[in-house]
Write a protein that holds these residues in place. Structure first.
Motif, PDB file in Angstrom:
ATOM      1  N   MET A  14       0.788  -1.280   0.188  1.00 32.74           N
ATOM      2  CA  MET A  14      -0.152   0.062   0.007  1.00 32.74           C
ATOM      3  C   MET A  14       0.908   1.205  -0.073  1.00 32.74           C
ATOM      4  SD  MET A  14      -3.003   1.431  -0.245  1.00 32.74           S
ATOM      5  CE  MET A  14      -4.165  -0.114  -0.055  1.00 32.74           C
ATOM      6  N   LYS A  15       1.886   1.138   0.690  1.00 33.94           N
ATOM      7  CA  LYS A  15       2.926   2.638   0.831  1.00 33.94           C
ATOM      8  C   LYS A  15       3.271   2.661  -0.389  1.00 33.94           C
ATOM      9  CE  LYS A  15       5.273   5.599   2.958  1.00 33.94           C
ATOM     10  NZ  LYS A  15       4.403   6.610   3.768  1.00 33.94           N
ATOM     11  N   GLN A  16       3.666   1.610  -1.291  1.00 35.15           N
ATOM     12  CA  GLN A  16       4.354   1.726  -2.602  1.00 35.15           C
ATOM     13  C   GLN A  16       3.098   2.172  -3.599  1.00 35.15           C
ATOM     14  OE1 GLN A  16       5.536  -2.221  -3.659  1.00 35.15           O
ATOM     15  NE2 GLN A  16       7.791  -1.638  -3.427  1.00 35.15           N
ATOM     16  N   LEU A  17       1.848   1.897  -3.404  1.00 33.75           N
ATOM     17  CA  LEU A  17       1.107   2.595  -4.217  1.00 33.75           C
ATOM     18  C   LEU A  17       0.698   4.129  -3.976  1.00 33.75           C
ATOM     19  CD1 LEU A  17      -1.397   2.046  -6.223  1.00 33.75           C
ATOM     20  CD2 LEU A  17      -2.641   1.257  -4.672  1.00 33.75           C
ATOM     21  N   LEU A  63      -5.308  -4.524  -2.415  1.00 33.71           N
ATOM     22  CA  LEU A  63      -4.410  -3.209  -2.619  1.00 33.71           C
ATOM     23  C   LEU A  63      -5.186  -2.478  -3.671  1.00 33.71           C
ATOM     24  CD1 LEU A  63      -0.933  -3.991  -2.854  1.00 33.71           C
ATOM     25  CD2 LEU A  63      -1.917  -2.998  -0.835  1.00 33.71           C
ATOM     26  N   LEU A  64      -5.982  -3.209  -4.531  1.00 28.23           N
ATOM     27  CA  LEU A  64      -6.921  -2.337  -5.588  1.00 28.23           C
ATOM     28  C   LEU A  64      -8.242  -2.011  -4.992  1.00 28.23           C
ATOM     29  CD1 LEU A  64      -5.230  -4.099  -8.749  1.00 28.23           C
ATOM     30  CD2 LEU A  64      -4.505  -2.108  -7.550  1.00 28.23           C
ATOM     31  N   ASN A  89       2.654   6.064  -2.807  1.00 26.31           N
ATOM     32  CA  ASN A  89       3.993   7.093  -3.103  1.00 26.31           C
ATOM     33  C   ASN A  89       3.973   7.016  -4.734  1.00 26.31           C
ATOM     34  OD1 ASN A  89       4.965   7.159  -0.768  1.00 26.31           O
ATOM     35  ND2 ASN A  89       6.327   5.330  -0.815  1.00 26.31           N
ATOM     36  N   LEU A  90       3.159   6.122  -5.439  1.00 29.59           N
ATOM     37  CA  LEU A  90       3.185   6.131  -7.003  1.00 29.59           C
ATOM     38  C   LEU A  90       2.130   6.981  -7.537  1.00 29.59           C
ATOM     39  CD1 LEU A  90       4.413   5.094  -9.597  1.00 29.59           C
ATOM     40  CD2 LEU A  90       2.711   3.046  -9.507  1.00 29.59           C
ATOM     41  N   ALA A  91       0.963   6.465  -6.708  1.00 30.31           N
ATOM     42  CA  ALA A  91      -0.447   7.399  -7.407  1.00 30.31           C
ATOM     43  C   ALA A  91      -1.165   7.990  -6.175  1.00 30.31           C
ATOM     44  CB  ALA A  91      -1.116   6.438  -8.042  1.00 30.31           C
ATOM     45  N   GLY A  92      -0.516   9.044  -5.604  1.00 34.60           N
ATOM     46  CA  GLY A  92      -1.342   9.549  -4.322  1.00 34.60           C
ATOM     47  C   GLY A  92      -2.369  10.363  -4.798  1.00 34.60           C
ATOM     48  N   GLY A  93      -2.467  11.095  -5.806  1.00 35.48           N
ATOM     49  CA  GLY A  93      -3.658  11.975  -6.118  1.00 35.48           C
ATOM     50  C   GLY A  93      -3.764  12.080  -7.645  1.00 35.48           C
ATOM     51  N   SER A  94      -4.879  12.420  -7.892  1.00 35.16           N
ATOM     52  CA  SER A  94      -5.299  12.514  -9.402  1.00 35.16           C
ATOM     53  C   SER A  94      -4.476  13.818  -9.913  1.00 35.16           C
ATOM     54  CB  SER A  94      -6.751  12.613  -9.636  1.00 35.16           C
ATOM     55  OG  SER A  94      -7.258  13.643  -8.823  1.00 35.16           O
TER      56      SER A  94
END
Length: 203
Positions: A1-4, A29-30, A6-11
């Motif tokens: 979840m942390k990686q997700l 996670l999804l 960091n990768l896609a924190g906001g639109s």
């Protein structure tokens, strides 16, 4: 979840029409709340033709097996059941063996005792689960593959806790097809091998 995160924190991190491709063994996670729209696609096993091509490229350096190796290549594809990891590893390993007889012996060994290198990759999801879910997984692998989910849910609650079954599905170790429990053959082999090694340790 942390990686997700960091990768896609906001639109607002991306321009219009951007696409982010994420591969994961954990469907959970999804399924959470994300500031961006998530569409999940489940990968399926390779069909026989694609399996044979992938195996051939690793075993022979080309997409088609040698004529004298066609039968045993088809047998190997049947064993791997469309799993790219197994097709690539076994193909690369068999490429170092020079005779058809040696190939036959190697395949018998794989079918008798699962390959450690393949099992170690498949066990990543298993190792990350709580002990209750791990216990249910090996029971599924040994006894309940192909059984209806209604049948399994009639077993005492301490065994068939719905949350643990759901976790196995989310970790891609188990799936439900038309109300019946199923898992990939090599994942089932992994569960049985876990039990076999545990019994050896206790013995």
């Amino acid at each position: 979840m942390k990686q997700l995160e960091n990768l896609a924190g906001g639109s607002d991190w991306f321009g219009p029409g951007s696409r982010i491709i994420i591969t994961t063994r954990n469907k959970g996670l999804l399924m959470g709340n994300h500031p961006i729209e998530v569409k999940a696609y489940e990968m399926t096993e390779l069909n026989d033709q694609l399996s044979l091509e992938l195996f051939g490229r690793n075993a022979f350096g080309k997409s088609h097996p040698k004529i004298e190796y066609e039968a045993i290549s088809s047998h190997t594809v049947g064993y791997a059941k469309g799993l790219p990891l197994a097709l690539k590893f076994i193909g690369s390993n068999l490429a170092t063996r020079k005779s058809l007889k040696a190939w036959g012996h190697a395949l018998k060994d794989y079918e008798k005792i699962p390959c450690n290198e393949i099992q170690d990759v498949l066990k990543v999801s298993y190792n990350g689960m709580a002990s209750d879910a791990q216990s249910i997984f090996v029971d599924m692998a040994c006894f309940f593959k192909g059984k209806s989910i209604e049948y399994v849910e009639e077993i005492p609650e301490e065994f068939s806790a719905a949350s643990n079954i759901e976790e196995l599905v989310n970790k891609c170790l188990l799936n439900v097809d038309n109300g019946y429990l199923n898992m990939h053959g090599l994942i089932q082999d992994m569960g049985r091998e876990i039990v076999r090694r545990l019994m050896q340790f206790k013995g």
